[in-house]
Design a protein around this motif. Structure first.
Motif, PDB file in Angstrom:
ATOM      1  N   VAL A  32     -13.595  65.152  32.041  1.00  0.00           N
ATOM      2  CA  VAL A  32     -12.616  65.368  30.875  1.00  0.00           C
ATOM      3  C   VAL A  32     -12.320  66.731  30.693  1.00  0.00           C
ATOM      4  N   VAL A  33     -13.003  67.621  31.096  1.00  0.00           N
ATOM      5  CA  VAL A  33     -12.574  69.344  30.803  1.00  0.00           C
ATOM      6  C   VAL A  33     -11.456  69.344  32.033  1.00  0.00           C
ATOM      7  N   ALA A  34     -11.712  68.850  33.106  1.00  0.00           N
ATOM      8  CA  ALA A  34     -10.816  69.278  34.251  1.00  0.00           C
ATOM      9  C   ALA A  34      -9.515  68.474  33.851  1.00  0.00           C
ATOM     10  N   VAL A  35      -9.321  67.346  33.521  1.00  0.00           N
ATOM     11  CA  VAL A  35      -8.176  66.576  33.010  1.00  0.00           C
ATOM     12  C   VAL A  35      -7.556  67.244  32.031  1.00  0.00           C
ATOM     13  N   ALA A  36      -8.253  67.881  31.042  1.00  0.00           N
ATOM     14  CA  ALA A  36      -7.722  68.523  30.015  1.00  0.00           C
ATOM     15  C   ALA A  36      -7.051  69.711  30.405  1.00  0.00           C
ATOM     16  N   GLY A  37      -7.647  70.488  31.330  1.00  0.00           N
ATOM     17  CA  GLY A  37      -7.120  71.621  31.927  1.00  0.00           C
ATOM     18  C   GLY A  37      -5.911  71.773  32.703  1.00  0.00           C
ATOM     19  N   VAL A  38      -6.032  70.480  33.650  1.00  0.00           N
ATOM     20  CA  VAL A  38      -4.757  70.091  34.363  1.00  0.00           C
ATOM     21  C   VAL A  38      -3.725  69.871  33.556  1.00  0.00           C
ATOM     22  N   THR A  39      -3.882  69.064  32.589  1.00  0.00           N
ATOM     23  CA  THR A  39      -2.665  68.684  31.690  1.00  0.00           C
ATOM     24  C   THR A  39      -2.162  69.724  31.051  1.00  0.00           C
ATOM     25  N   THR A  40      -2.865  70.549  30.396  1.00  0.00           N
ATOM     26  CA  THR A  40      -2.186  71.757  29.849  1.00  0.00           C
ATOM     27  C   THR A  40      -1.781  72.696  30.781  1.00  0.00           C
ATOM     28  N   LEU A  41      -2.244  73.121  31.933  1.00  0.00           N
ATOM     29  CA  LEU A  41      -1.723  73.877  32.830  1.00  0.00           C
ATOM     30  C   LEU A  41      -0.573  73.348  33.548  1.00  0.00           C
ATOM     31  N   GLY A  42      -0.514  72.040  33.660  1.00  0.00           N
ATOM     32  CA  GLY A  42       0.691  71.387  34.113  1.00  0.00           C
ATOM     33  C   GLY A  42       2.084  71.519  33.248  1.00  0.00           C
ATOM     34  N   GLY A  43       1.739  71.376  31.915  1.00  0.00           N
ATOM     35  CA  GLY A  43       2.757  71.670  31.161  1.00  0.00           C
ATOM     36  C   GLY A  43       3.174  73.179  31.027  1.00  0.00           C
ATOM     37  N   ASN A  44       2.292  74.196  31.298  1.00  0.00           N
ATOM     38  CA  ASN A  44       2.828  75.397  30.919  1.00  0.00           C
ATOM     39  C   ASN A  44       3.421  75.699  32.537  1.00  0.00           C
ATOM     40  N   VAL A  45       3.063  75.365  33.648  1.00  0.00           N
ATOM     41  CA  VAL A  45       3.823  75.415  34.795  1.00  0.00           C
ATOM     42  C   VAL A  45       5.194  74.928  34.812  1.00  0.00           C
ATOM     43  N   LYS A  46       5.360  73.695  34.263  1.00  0.00           N
ATOM     44  CA  LYS A  46       6.641  72.851  34.156  1.00  0.00           C
ATOM     45  C   LYS A  46       7.575  73.948  33.283  1.00  0.00           C
ATOM     46  N   THR A  47       6.862  74.428  32.112  1.00  0.00           N
ATOM     47  CA  THR A  47       7.849  75.123  31.171  1.00  0.00           C
ATOM     48  C   THR A  47       8.354  76.410  32.139  1.00  0.00           C
ATOM     49  N   THR A  48       7.478  77.046  32.751  1.00  0.00           N
ATOM     50  CA  THR A  48       7.680  78.324  33.555  1.00  0.00           C
ATOM     51  C   THR A  48       8.785  78.107  34.598  1.00  0.00           C
ATOM     52  N   PHE A  49       8.740  76.863  35.228  1.00  0.00           N
ATOM     53  CA  PHE A  49       9.557  76.838  36.376  1.00  0.00           C
ATOM     54  C   PHE A  49      11.310  76.336  35.758  1.00  0.00           C
ATOM     55  N   GLU A  50      11.039  75.484  34.600  1.00  0.00           N
ATOM     56  CA  GLU A  50      12.389  75.187  33.734  1.00  0.00           C
ATOM     57  C   GLU A  50      13.055  76.282  33.393  1.00  0.00           C
ATOM     58  N   THR A  51      12.624  77.424  33.201  1.00  0.00           N
ATOM     59  CA  THR A  51      13.121  78.634  32.553  1.00  0.00           C
ATOM     60  C   THR A  51      13.560  79.606  33.674  1.00  0.00           C
ATOM     61  N   LEU A  52      13.127  79.249  34.870  1.00  0.00           N
ATOM     62  CA  LEU A  52      13.690  80.166  35.940  1.00  0.00           C
ATOM     63  C   LEU A  52      15.222  80.143  36.148  1.00  0.00           C
TER      64      LEU A  52
END
Length: 54
Positions: A32-52
């Protein structure tokens, strides 16, 4: 039926069963912790790459 009841009672008394349940709960919590972390981190990485911009 009495033999089945005896076997079931012996399985429930053994500590290995309790240990297996504890390990199962730990694995579930880690998942559960791993899924929550990957979900949160995935959203942050997506936002970072969209703003490049190049």
């Amino acid at each position: 039926m009495k033999k089945f009841t005896t076997i079931l009672r012996n399985v429930l008394r053994r500590e290995e069963g309790a240990t297996m349940v504890e390990y199962g709960l730990m694995v579930a919590l880690i998942a559960v912790v791993a899924v929550a972390g990957v979900t949160t981190l995935g959203g942050n990485v997506k936002t970072t790459f969209e703003t490049l911009t190049f």
